[in-house]
Design a protein around this motif. Structure first.
Motif, short mmCIF file in Angstrom:
data_model
loop_
_atom_site.label_atom_id
_atom_site.label_comp_id
_atom_site.label_asym_id
_atom_site.label_seq_id
_atom_site.Cartn_x
_atom_site.Cartn_y
_atom_site.Cartn_z
N UNK A 202 0.85 -1.18 0.00
CA UNK A 202 0.00 0.00 0.00
C UNK A 202 0.89 1.23 0.00
N UNK A 203 0.43 2.29 -0.71
CA UNK A 203 1.23 3.52 -0.73
C UNK A 203 0.44 4.68 -0.16
N UNK B 238 -0.73 2.81 20.67
CA UNK B 238 -0.30 3.72 19.62
C UNK B 238 1.23 3.83 19.68
N UNK B 239 1.89 3.34 18.61
CA UNK B 239 3.35 3.28 18.64
C UNK B 239 4.01 4.64 18.80
N UNK B 240 3.43 5.64 18.17
CA UNK B 240 4.09 6.96 18.19
C UNK B 240 4.32 7.45 19.61
N UNK B 241 3.41 7.07 20.54
CA UNK B 241 3.56 7.54 21.92
C UNK B 241 4.74 6.87 22.61
N UNK B 242 5.26 5.79 22.01
CA UNK B 242 6.36 5.06 22.64
C UNK B 242 7.71 5.36 21.99
N UNK B 243 7.69 6.17 20.93
CA UNK B 243 8.95 6.47 20.23
C UNK B 243 9.68 7.63 20.89
N UNK B 244 11.02 7.63 20.74
CA UNK B 244 11.79 8.76 21.29
C UNK B 244 11.30 10.05 20.66
N UNK B 245 11.07 10.00 19.35
CA UNK B 245 10.52 11.17 18.66
C UNK B 245 9.13 10.79 18.14
N UNK B 246 8.06 11.21 18.83
CA UNK B 246 6.71 10.79 18.43
C UNK B 246 6.31 11.32 17.05
N UNK B 247 7.05 12.30 16.55
CA UNK B 247 6.71 12.84 15.22
C UNK B 247 7.54 12.25 14.09
N UNK B 248 8.32 11.26 14.43
CA UNK B 248 9.18 10.66 13.43
C UNK B 248 8.36 10.11 12.26
N UNK B 249 8.90 10.20 11.05
CA UNK B 249 8.18 9.64 9.89
C UNK B 249 9.03 8.54 9.24
N UNK B 250 8.34 7.65 8.55
CA UNK B 250 9.01 6.51 7.93
C UNK B 250 8.78 6.51 6.42
N UNK B 251 9.77 5.97 5.70
CA UNK B 251 9.61 5.80 4.26
C UNK B 251 8.93 4.47 3.96
N UNK B 252 9.20 3.49 4.84
CA UNK B 252 8.61 2.16 4.66
C UNK B 252 8.18 1.63 6.02
N UNK B 253 7.02 1.01 6.06
CA UNK B 253 6.68 0.15 7.20
C UNK B 253 6.67 -1.27 6.64
N UNK B 254 7.48 -2.14 7.23
CA UNK B 254 7.55 -3.52 6.80
C UNK B 254 6.92 -4.42 7.86
N UNK B 255 5.97 -5.22 7.46
CA UNK B 255 5.20 -6.03 8.42
C UNK B 255 5.18 -7.45 7.89
N UNK C 206 3.82 7.29 8.02
CA UNK C 206 4.53 7.20 6.74
C UNK C 206 4.60 8.58 6.11
N UNK C 207 5.73 8.86 5.44
CA UNK C 207 5.83 10.12 4.69
C UNK C 207 4.83 10.01 3.52
N UNK C 208 4.36 11.13 3.00
CA UNK C 208 3.55 11.04 1.77
C UNK C 208 4.37 10.29 0.71
N UNK C 209 3.74 9.33 0.07
CA UNK C 209 4.46 8.51 -0.92
C UNK C 209 5.15 7.30 -0.31
N UNK C 210 5.12 7.19 1.04
CA UNK C 210 5.77 6.06 1.72
C UNK C 210 4.99 4.76 1.50
N UNK C 211 5.64 3.64 1.83
CA UNK C 211 5.05 2.32 1.53
C UNK C 211 4.80 1.50 2.78
N UNK C 212 3.67 0.80 2.79
CA UNK C 212 3.39 -0.24 3.78
C UNK C 212 3.48 -1.56 3.03
N UNK C 213 4.54 -2.33 3.34
CA UNK C 213 4.74 -3.61 2.64
C UNK C 213 4.64 -4.76 3.64
N UNK C 214 4.30 -5.93 3.17
CA UNK C 214 4.24 -7.05 4.09
C UNK C 214 3.87 -8.36 3.42
N UNK C 215 3.90 -9.40 4.24
CA UNK C 215 3.51 -10.73 3.80
C UNK C 215 2.53 -11.28 4.83
#
Ligand code: SAM
Length: 317
Positions: free
Chosen positions: A1-2, A140-157, A182-191
């Motif tokens: 998914x993008x 909610x993962x963001x609340x557990x991150x060092x930087x809750x506003x961090x963005x990702x290019x890919x989420x791999x699951x 995810x950043x705009x244009x980022x990908x959610x990939x998985x199996x």
């Protein structure tokens, strides 16, 4: 998914207990065994094949990200397990990795593996990493991150999302964790296991189960397949014996629209394999990873994890 996302939807947390703790306990108890023992396993080629599939998928989408940017590539490994994909991210030369899983022992082993990998590769720049234990279907993962506003290019699951299909709320929360940052244009990939194939095999069976002496799938009943909470028990020799849930893929695609995601690619393992194996580089990797008992293959299948570092280690020693 993008991702098409421009802004994030409202936050929501769900608190049911369900099967999550059984899943976490199961993976926490799984023992790490060495390359030698693993290569004796009857699912040796299956594991390697799945591992190769993940490598090919990750390389494909890292390649797409690199068409747009070459630096500061950040990845979320959702359901990272014991860190079997760490080497793939190292080879992919990413800059930041967040590894998260519900099983705390797995997360600790993943971190340990990362530390060892970093020590071994003293002269190579290795990505920064953060390790988070969380039930991604309820927190909610963001609340557990060092930087809750961090963005990702890919989420791999990888081989994880089906655990979330216990309830709509859980599937939605995992999807939100996968996509919201995810950043705009980022990908959610998985199996994930193919729900259609599971039902097809069940319907062809005379009982509530199907499989062989290596794997088995047992449903509670036949003929009734609710969209959420359609539980089956999955057994795989020495690796998995745990409740899972049927994923009805069209619903996932529909649900993802809420997070401004659109489906851009979907295939079965067989189709993906046939497409990738045309590429010489992937063919070489397939042989190197001992992903097939014979080449060309007689058959191939789905499920389970990895441990690619061992092949690197085996090569060195
Ligand atoms: N992605 C890894 C890989 O490919 O090797 C591990 C796959 S393993 C089959 C499934 C993983 O999903 C386990 O590590 C398990 O703990 C994790 N998992 C299951 N339910 C989860 C949840 N609700 N939140 C986070 N992780 C979960």
């Amino acid at each position: 998914l993008q991702s098409d996302a421009l802004e994030s939807p409202a936050k929501k947390v769900c608190t049911e207990e369900g099967h999550s703790s059984a899943v976490a306990a199961h993976y926490n108890e799984l023992q790490e065994c060495g390359l030698q023992q693993r290569s004796l396993s009857r699912i040796f080629y299956l594991r390697n094949f799945n591992n190769w599939m993940k490598s090919a998928l990750i390389n494909e989408f890292l390649g797409r990200v690199r068409e747009k940017k070459t630096r500061n590539i950040a990845v979320l490994d959702l359901g990272c397990g014991k860190g079997g994909d760490l080497l793939k991210w190292r080879k992919g030369k990413i800059d930041k990795l967040v590894c998260t899983d519900i099983a705390d022992v797995s997360v600790q082993q993943c971190e340990q593996r990362y530390v060892e990998m970093k020590e071994r590769a003293r002269h190579e720049h290795i990505f920064e990493a953060e390790f988070v234990t969380a039930d991604s279907t309820k927190e909610l993962l963001s609340t557990k991150l060092k930087d809750p506003n961090m963005t990702f290019d890919i989420c791999s699951c990888q081989f994880v999302y089906h655990y979330s299909f216990e309830t709509y709320e859980q599937a939605d929360m995992m999807l939100r964790n996968a996509c919201e940052q995810l950043c705009p244009g980022g990908y959610f990939i998985g199996t994930t296991p193919d729900g259609f194939e599971l039902v097809k095999r069940l319907e062809a069976s005379e009982t509530n189960s199907f499989g062989n002496d290596v794997y088995g799938v047992t449903f509670q009943e036949k003929g009734s397949y609710p969209l959420f909470g359609c539980k089956y028990d999955f057994r795989l020799e020495g690796v998995v014996n745990v409740p899972e849930f049927l994923v009805y893929f069209p619903i996932l695609v529909e649900m993802a629209r809420k997070y401004k995601m659109k489906l851009i690619y979907k295939s079965t393992f067989k189709e993906f394999f046939e497409e990738k194996v045309k590429n010489d580089e992937q063919k070489t990797l397939l042989k190197k990873m001992q992903a097939l008992e014979q080449y060309p293959p007689a058959s191939n299948a789905s499920l389970v994890s990895n441990h690619e570092e061992d092949y690197e280690h085996a090569k060195r020693t």
